[in-house]
Scaffold this active site. Sequence first.
Site, PDB file in Angstrom:
ATOM      1  N   TYR A  41      -5.239 -36.144  21.886  1.00 44.29           N
ATOM      2  CA  TYR A  41      -6.406 -35.313  21.548  1.00 44.29           C
ATOM      3  C   TYR A  41      -6.060 -34.228  20.840  1.00 44.29           C
ATOM      4  O   TYR A  41      -6.766 -33.898  20.049  1.00 44.29           O
ATOM      5  CB  TYR A  41      -7.705 -35.015  22.662  1.00 44.29           C
ATOM      6  N   HIS A  99      -2.902 -43.570  29.426  1.00 40.88           N
ATOM      7  CA  HIS A  99      -3.918 -43.560  28.567  1.00 40.88           C
ATOM      8  C   HIS A  99      -4.295 -44.935  28.174  1.00 40.88           C
ATOM      9  O   HIS A  99      -5.420 -45.266  28.114  1.00 40.88           O
ATOM     10  CB  HIS A  99      -3.631 -42.780  27.373  1.00 40.88           C
TER      11      HIS A  99
END
EC number: 1.1.1.346
Length: 269
Positions: A41, A99
Site C-alpha cells: 500500500y 498477502h
Amino acid sequence: MNTIIPQFGVGTFRLTGQTVIDSVKTALDVGYRAIDTAQIYGNEAEVCQAIAESQINRNELFITTKIWTEHYSADKLIPSLKDSLHKLRTDAVDLTLIHWPAPSTGISVAEMMQNLLQAKQQGLTKHIGISNFNIDLTQQAIAAVGVENIATNQIELSPYLQNRKVVEFLQAQNIDVTSYMTLAYGKVLQDPVLAEIAQHHQASTAQIALAWALQKGFSVIPSSTKHENLIANLKAQDIQLTAEEMQMIAELERNGREVDPEGLAPIWD
C-alpha cells in the site's frame, strides 16, 4: 471463534499521503483501535504519522500489515518486516499476513509460512496469518506451521461474494475470517434488497452489509475518507439482523469477485 482479531478495524487500501493520515486519524478519533495496512500500500509511514498525531497509546492499538510477494524468501521476509516496523515506528506489529499465495513466485506455502513463523518467534509480530488463500493452500499453511499459528485468513467477502466453502472450512478450523471489500467497491450500496432491510433499521445499505458480515462472525476493515462514514460504519455493530433478513442477504450471492490478480491469486474454491 478464537477472537484474536478485533471485530472492527479501519482499512487503508488505496489511501496514500495526507488522505491516509486524515482517514486513520479520524478513525482513531471516533473510536477505531484496529488498523489494517500492507507493504504494497506504500502507506505504513503515513499510518504511523496518524497514530503519532492521535496520541493514542500503542498498547491500545491492533496493527496489521502484510508481507508483499517479493519478500517471501528466507533472506527477505524478516528484513522486509523490520523495514515495515521501522516505518510504523513500533517494535512489533500485532498481526502479519502473507498477502497473496502468489504461486508464480515459485516459493512454496510451507517455506513462506515457516519464514513468517520465524518472524513471530523473533518477536517482530504477535500473530501471523494468511490472506487470499483457498482451502487447499490454507491446509498447506496449517501443515507447515500448525493451525494455532494461523490467526486469520483475510479474504474478499461481500453480499455478492459469500465464499461459503472457504468460510465454513476456516470456521471449522477455528481460524478467524477477516472480510475485505465487504461493500464490493460500493456495488452493494445500490442493492434494492439491502435498501429494503436498511429502511427497517433506519440504517444505510453500507451499515446493513457490514452488520451482515459481523453477524456471520467475520471481522471487517472498511475504509473511508469521510468522517461521517467512519462513524456510521462503526454503528453497524449495533444492528441486529433477523434470521429472515440474513436469509434475504444469503440469496444475493452471485460470485461477484472484485479482486483476482493474475499470478497472485489461487484457483478459488
